[in-house]
Design a protein around this motif. Structure first.
Motif: not given
Ligand SMILES: Nc1nc2c(c(=O)[nH]1)N[C@H]1C(S)=C(S)[C@@H](COP(=O)(O)OP(=O)(O)OC[C@H]3O[C@@H](n4cnc5c(N)ncnc54)[C@H](O)[C@@H]3O)O[C@H]1N2
Ligand code: MOO
Length: 391
Positions: A176-177, A181, A193-194, A242, A244, A246, A250, A274, A290, A292-293, A295
């Motif tokens: 988890m990154t 976190l 956040i947790t 996480g 993953a 743009v 990320d 996505k 990704p 988001n939990p 996702s």
């Molecule tokens: N400009 C854009 N923004 C985003 C896009 C895009 O295409 N263009 N895609 C969106 C989508 S769809 C997703 S899904 C998210 C995923 O992005 P990441 O993989 O980079 O995830 P993070 O930004 O690191 O985190 C997203 C969200 O989830 C929370 N998180 C991360 N890890 C954990 C964990 N282990 N446990 C609980 N929650 C976690 C983090 O705090 C964020 O709130 O990107 C969109 N943005």
């Protein structure tokens, strides 16, 4: 962006079936058999009595009598053969039926004075004899094509196996990154956040037959991620969560790229999920989920479970189910949508709120309703394709 089907194909091409090993029967629960397992002997190994009573070699009517000439108890067979006029053998449930005997009369259906019994009922059609091999015969295979459960373990034990050849467990490292976190139970400071989804995925993968290690949470820096990649060495699969997408922070794709990632794909036309990416980094298969939990957990269900099943030599495909909608749903956008839904007596209720951060909605869901790209609006009663969420 590639389709879900292409992404799955690509992911499956990155892994192969793992080698086999032999484990004790007690350690075999949850494991995948290395191949069909054959019964060592018949079960039962001998014709056995299903009741406590008297073994005889004839039909009887009320008033008929016999002399009791011996006994057969479980583990202590009667040594001899009986005939229609030889008399009866006292017998107990599970004991070998004496050679020549054709039936067992329940002890409730006789009266006994010393060694003489008088039948009080006609013998009827039931023999109360379990034939040798009535459950299974020597050489009969068992190959349940799923991680072994309690019923499989009982059967394998009965088949005569104290040790079981199984496929080695896939070793999965979950990373988890994110600077935000904190581990569950830790106090949150502003902006934190947790971490949650990695623990859910670890439970999901372990239940599917993997051995999952949750690595220390990595920061959003190239150094921290590089260090974590090294910790994953020796695993069959590194699942990052996480970072993953743009955004400027990320870092999974660029950091893994610098560390030599041979990228298979990045971005899938699905919702949620996505930003999914995958490839090989120095021989280690990396799948970036990704953050988001919902996702992450949906991608684990749709992509990682089939990869684990391939590694375990189990049927790979995710079974789908058809269900009727309990209420209308609006048209779908350009990405294949996996909508959280609950199967009820009145049909499938698609959750109102589909944001990919909502774990409370996911926890109540029983299924993901699959909406193909540009699927038109659907009415109440329409049949939709779904997949059942794993426990
Ligand atoms: N400009 C854009 N923004 C985003 C896009 C895009 O295409 N263009 N895609 C969106 C989508 S769809 C997703 S899904 C998210 C995923 O992005 P990441 O993989 O980079 O995830 P993070 O930004 O690191 O985190 C997203 C969200 O989830 C929370 N998180 C991360 N890890 C954990 C964990 N282990 N446990 C609980 N929650 C976690 C983090 O705090 C964020 O709130 O990107 C969109 N943005
Ligand atoms: O498609 Mo992103 O995977 O949650 O919302």
């Amino acid at each position: 962006m590639i389709s879900v089907e292409r992404a799955l194909e690509s992911l499956l091409s990155l892994v192969g079936r793992l080698p086999s090993e032999t484990v004790s029967l007690r350690a075999a629960a949850g494991r995948a058999l290395a191949g069909p397992l054959k019964a060592v002997h018949d079960q039962p190994p001998f014709a056995a009595s299903a009741m406590d009573g008297y073994a005889i070699a004839r039909d009887v009517q009320p008033g008929d009598t016999d002399r009791v000439i011996g006994e057969s108890a479980a583990g202590h067979p009667f040594d001899g053969t009986i005939t229609a006029d030889s008399g009866a053998v006292r017998i107990f449930t599970g004991a070998p039926v004496p050679a020549g005997a054709t039936r067992v009369i329940l002890q409730e259906n006789i009266s006994r004075v010393e060694d003489r019994i008088t039948y009080t009922e006609a013998s009827g059609t039931a023999t109360h004899v379990r034939p040798a091999g009535g459950d299974f015969t020597a050489g009969e295979p068992h190959d349940p094509k799923r991680p072994l459960g309690s019923r499989d373990i009982a059967l394998i034990a009965a088949m005569g196996h104290g040790a079981v050849p199984v496929v080695r467990k896939p070793l999965v490292a979950i990373l988890m990154t994110g600077d935000e976190l904190r581990a569950p139970g830790e106090r949150l400071h502003p902006g934190q956040i947790t971490a949650s989804n990695g623990y859910g995925l670890a439970a999901m993968f372990d239940a599917a037959g993997a051995e999952t290690r949750v690595l220390p949470i990595a920061q959003d820096t190239a150094e921290s991620l590089g260090q974590a990649f090294r910790l994953a060495e020796g695993a069959d699969l590194l699942i990052t969560i996480g970072g993953a997408s743009v955004g400027d922070h990320d870092l999974i794709a660029p950091t893994a790229g610098k560390a030599g990632l041979d990228l298979a794909f990045h971005k899938v036309a699905m919702r949620p999920g996505k930003p999914l990416l995958a490839g090989k980094i120095n021989g280690l298969v990396l799948v970036g989920l990704p953050g988001n939990p919902v996702s992450a957990i949906a991608c684990g269900t749709i992509f990682i479970l089939p990869m684990l099943r391939k590694m375990l030599g189990l049927p790979i495909g995710t079974p789908t189910e058809q269900h009727r909608l309990a209420a209308a749903v609006s048209e779908n956008g350009p990405r294949q949508h996996y909508m959280r839904a609950q199967l009820t007596a009145s049909g499938m209720i698609v959750a109102d709120r589909q944001d990919s951060s909502l774990l409370s909605v996911l926890a109540k869901a029983t299924h993901l309703v699959i909406r193909p790209p540009h699927d038109p609006a659907r009415n109440m009663g329409d049949v939709v394709t779904t997949i059942a969420l794993p426990p």
